[in-house]
Motif scaffolding. Structure first.
Motif, short mmCIF file in Angstrom:
data_model
loop_
_atom_site.label_atom_id
_atom_site.label_comp_id
_atom_site.label_asym_id
_atom_site.label_seq_id
_atom_site.Cartn_x
_atom_site.Cartn_y
_atom_site.Cartn_z
N ALA A 153 23.53 6.96 1.00
CA ALA A 153 24.44 6.24 0.10
C ALA A 153 24.67 4.86 0.69
O ALA A 153 24.91 4.72 1.89
N SER A 154 24.56 3.83 -0.14
CA SER A 154 24.69 2.46 0.38
C SER A 154 25.47 1.60 -0.61
O SER A 154 25.17 1.56 -1.81
N GLY A 155 26.48 0.93 -0.07
CA GLY A 155 27.30 0.05 -0.90
C GLY A 155 28.05 -0.95 -0.03
O GLY A 155 28.14 -0.78 1.20
N ASN A 156 28.59 -1.97 -0.64
CA ASN A 156 29.29 -3.02 0.12
C ASN A 156 30.56 -2.50 0.77
O ASN A 156 30.92 -2.90 1.88
N GLU A 157 31.27 -1.62 0.09
CA GLU A 157 32.56 -1.16 0.58
C GLU A 157 32.44 -0.13 1.70
O GLU A 157 33.08 -0.24 2.75
N ASN A 158 31.60 0.89 1.49
CA ASN A 158 31.50 1.99 2.44
C ASN A 158 30.30 1.89 3.38
O ASN A 158 30.07 2.78 4.20
N GLY A 159 29.52 0.82 3.26
CA GLY A 159 28.37 0.64 4.13
C GLY A 159 27.21 1.53 3.74
O GLY A 159 27.18 2.14 2.67
#
Length: 297
Positions: free
Chosen positions: A280-286
């Motif tokens: 899982a990859s995103g700006n908020e949770n890395g």
């Protein structure tokens, strides 16, 4: 090599046709009169029937041999990828040897710069060869060579993660880890250590400065859940689909060095343990890699 390739292709196409030949031989040996009376009694039906028979047989043969064809294509791609990856280090070594050869009277210390480049590239080649040998082993060979036993996964993770504290400090990162004690799984200690190192090494490489690298191990019902988080560039869904493929590297922000084999080896180790991995990859949770193993009670 070219002759071997042609020979293998001939064998492959022959394999596609053998079911047809086998069924035809069986039909005419079982019903010897079929070849004589079918066309005369039912000329149109027999011809259409035979064409349909051959068509259906070819389709079935093609479906049955699809895994063989896919494996053959993967092997060809692997050879091409390895050849491509070998070009750069070999070219660097050759160039540095040429420079040293132009100064035959120089001392070793004066050529230390070029010798250092050669040493670095040979170490990279050694890493590539070792990784490829690991990936080239069949599943049976790996299961025979890897002894599985009851492992204190909590202790193993702690021993493997702690040395990365100094690495994170050098890179301007912070290391955060939460390891629940007393989690046991059935596995191979050496492979599991390699797995943790691969994910931690990736996180340290790709995390942005002044950000944390987070390691977590906990239990969830009958599962042991290990996760590694970094706060580097987001991996988009299209890249995530290929992230565990051999030699695959995402864009330049996640291609600092290496050959793109680490995560492929990690996936092989995960599969050998009957575990699962998700990304899982995103700006908020890395960017979070999560592995789930069955606990050993």
């Amino acid at each position: 090599a070219a002759a071997n390739t042609v020979a293998l292709e001939v064998v492959f196409h022959a394999l596609q046709m053998w079911p047809v030949a086998a069924i035809v031989v069986w039909a005419f040996s079982t019903f010897p009169q079929a070849a004589q009376w079918l066309p005369s009694v039912f000329p149109a039906v027999s011809h259409i029937g035979w064409l349909a028979f051959f068509g259906i047989t070819l389709i079935i043969a093609h479906i049955a041999l699809k895994p063989v064809e896919r494996s053959w294509e993967q092997q060809q791609r692997l050879v091409a990828d390895v050849s491509h990856e070998l070009k750069t280090p070999v070219a660097v070594i050759r160039s540095n040897v040429d420079i040293i050869s132009q100064n035959p009277d120089s001392t070793v210390s004066s050529q230390e710069k070029w010798l250092g480049y050669i040493k670095a590239e040979t170490e990279r080649l050694s890493t590539l060869i070792t990784s490829m040998l690991f990936l080239a082993k069949t599943e049976d060979e790996r299961s025979k060579s890897a002894a599985f036993s009851r492992i204190d996964f909590s202790e193993l993770c702690e021993e493997t993660v702690l040395p990365f504290e100094s690495i994170c400090f050098e890179k301007g990162l912070s290391l955060e880890y939460t390891i629940q004690p007393g989690i046991f799984i059935n596995g191979n200690a050496d492979l599991l250590k390699q797995l943790v190192v691969i994910f931690m090494d990736n996180a340290c490489k790709y995390s942005d400065p002044n950000k944390p690298v987070i390691f977590s191990l906990s239990e969830k019902q009958e599962l042991a859940v290990m996760s590694v988080t970094d706060y580097g560039k987001v991996i988009v869904p299209e890249e995530a689909k290929h992230i565990f493929e051999r030699f695959y590297r995402a864009d330049s922000a996640r291609s600092h060095s290496g050959y793109g084999l680490g995560l492929s080896i990690a996936k092989t180790i995960i599969d050998a343990h009957g575990a699962k991995v998700s990304l899982a990859s995103g700006n908020e949770n890395g960017t979070v890699f999560t592995c789930t193993f069955k606990k050993d009670k």
